[in-house]
Design a protein around this motif. Sequence first.
Motif, PDB file in Angstrom:
ATOM      1  N   ARG A 188     -14.473  15.753  -0.943  1.00 22.23           N
ATOM      2  CA  ARG A 188     -15.976  15.356  -1.238  1.00 22.23           C
ATOM      3  C   ARG A 188     -16.366  13.857  -1.912  1.00 22.23           C
ATOM      4  O   ARG A 188     -17.310  13.999  -2.581  1.00 22.23           O
ATOM      5  CB  ARG A 188     -16.434  16.487  -2.033  1.00 22.23           C
ATOM      6  N   LEU A 189     -15.268  13.064  -2.059  1.00 22.82           N
ATOM      7  CA  LEU A 189     -15.697  11.821  -2.563  1.00 22.82           C
ATOM      8  C   LEU A 189     -15.440  10.597  -1.631  1.00 22.82           C
ATOM      9  O   LEU A 189     -14.172  10.263  -1.093  1.00 22.82           O
ATOM     10  CB  LEU A 189     -14.818  11.286  -3.826  1.00 22.82           C
ATOM     11  N   PRO A 190     -16.379  10.082  -0.938  1.00 17.81           N
ATOM     12  CA  PRO A 190     -16.174   9.038   0.080  1.00 17.81           C
ATOM     13  C   PRO A 190     -15.409   7.676  -0.643  1.00 17.81           C
ATOM     14  O   PRO A 190     -15.588   7.482  -1.697  1.00 17.81           O
ATOM     15  CB  PRO A 190     -17.614   8.547   0.302  1.00 17.81           C
ATOM     16  N   LEU A 191     -14.549   7.193   0.433  1.00 16.51           N
ATOM     17  CA  LEU A 191     -13.909   6.192  -0.073  1.00 16.51           C
ATOM     18  C   LEU A 191     -14.820   5.081  -0.624  1.00 16.51           C
ATOM     19  O   LEU A 191     -15.937   4.869  -0.103  1.00 16.51           O
ATOM     20  CB  LEU A 191     -13.130   5.721   1.177  1.00 16.51           C
ATOM     21  N   PHE A 192     -14.761   4.315  -1.636  1.00 16.42           N
ATOM     22  CA  PHE A 192     -15.099   3.324  -2.214  1.00 16.42           C
ATOM     23  C   PHE A 192     -16.548   3.642  -2.808  1.00 16.42           C
ATOM     24  O   PHE A 192     -17.315   2.833  -3.288  1.00 16.42           O
ATOM     25  CB  PHE A 192     -15.415   2.185  -1.381  1.00 16.42           C
ATOM     26  N   SER A 193     -16.807   5.137  -2.974  1.00 23.17           N
ATOM     27  CA  SER A 193     -17.999   5.321  -3.664  1.00 23.17           C
ATOM     28  C   SER A 193     -17.622   5.348  -5.179  1.00 23.17           C
ATOM     29  O   SER A 193     -16.651   5.046  -5.729  1.00 23.17           O
ATOM     30  CB  SER A 193     -18.341   6.937  -3.241  1.00 23.17           C
ATOM     31  N   PHE A 194     -18.889   5.411  -5.904  1.00 27.47           N
ATOM     32  CA  PHE A 194     -18.653   5.321  -7.415  1.00 27.47           C
ATOM     33  C   PHE A 194     -17.889   6.123  -7.934  1.00 27.47           C
ATOM     34  O   PHE A 194     -16.839   5.743  -8.787  1.00 27.47           O
ATOM     35  CB  PHE A 194     -19.965   5.425  -8.014  1.00 27.47           C
ATOM     36  N   TRP A 213     -15.447   7.916  -6.528  1.00 23.98           N
ATOM     37  CA  TRP A 213     -13.990   7.588  -5.799  1.00 23.98           C
ATOM     38  C   TRP A 213     -13.188   6.559  -6.660  1.00 23.98           C
ATOM     39  O   TRP A 213     -12.346   6.648  -7.243  1.00 23.98           O
ATOM     40  CB  TRP A 213     -13.977   7.122  -4.446  1.00 23.98           C
ATOM     41  N   GLY A 214     -14.178   5.650  -7.158  1.00 23.93           N
ATOM     42  CA  GLY A 214     -13.672   4.489  -8.101  1.00 23.93           C
ATOM     43  C   GLY A 214     -13.258   4.949  -9.395  1.00 23.93           C
ATOM     44  O   GLY A 214     -12.263   4.522  -9.857  1.00 23.93           O
TER      45      GLY A 214
END
Length: 186
Positions: free
Chosen positions: A87-93, A95-96
């Motif tokens: 549920r955390l898209p790659l390169f989303s805040f 995820w970072g």
Amino acid sequence: HCNTLQHAATHCNTWPMSVEDARVLVSRGTTPSVSGTGYVWSADAAIMLTRIRPSEEFVTSILGGVKCPQALVLARDGLFKGASLPRLPLFSFFWGVAVTLAYWIIAGVHTVKTLGREPLRPEIPSKKTSIGSKVAFVYLLLCRRRVSQQQTVLFVPTGGHHVHLSDAEAVMSRLSPWLQETGGIR
């Protein structure tokens, strides 16, 4: 040791690839030998073997100096496949944030384990890379992406590390709208 193109493509490479992709790379990267008895790599292998790497400060200053729009095209089954989080898209805040926390925890444990004598080295993910080195690599790329002022990440579903070879149409289907939007195609 790789005896066939099929074996080399699927087993003797950090990122397995199809035989068709391997043929493209071989056709672009080789020339007939001077003796005429075979082929040699046309790229200078010594470039890849050098121990001199630019410092991270140098790399980030170059990346930070690029003022034009940039597109990073990634296949979801490629280099960052193992970096996906539920549920955390790659390169989303968020995820970072998760990658940063994981890096600092792993780096801290590594420092304690090695008594600070050995830095945690980022390594391109492969089957032999430790989880710590994989996380350090993803964190390094995340930091580099932060200094790139106008970078857009475009995803295609499949294609692995060599997506530009294995699915050029999918890459162009994502790049074309981006190029039109950023003024690259008029």
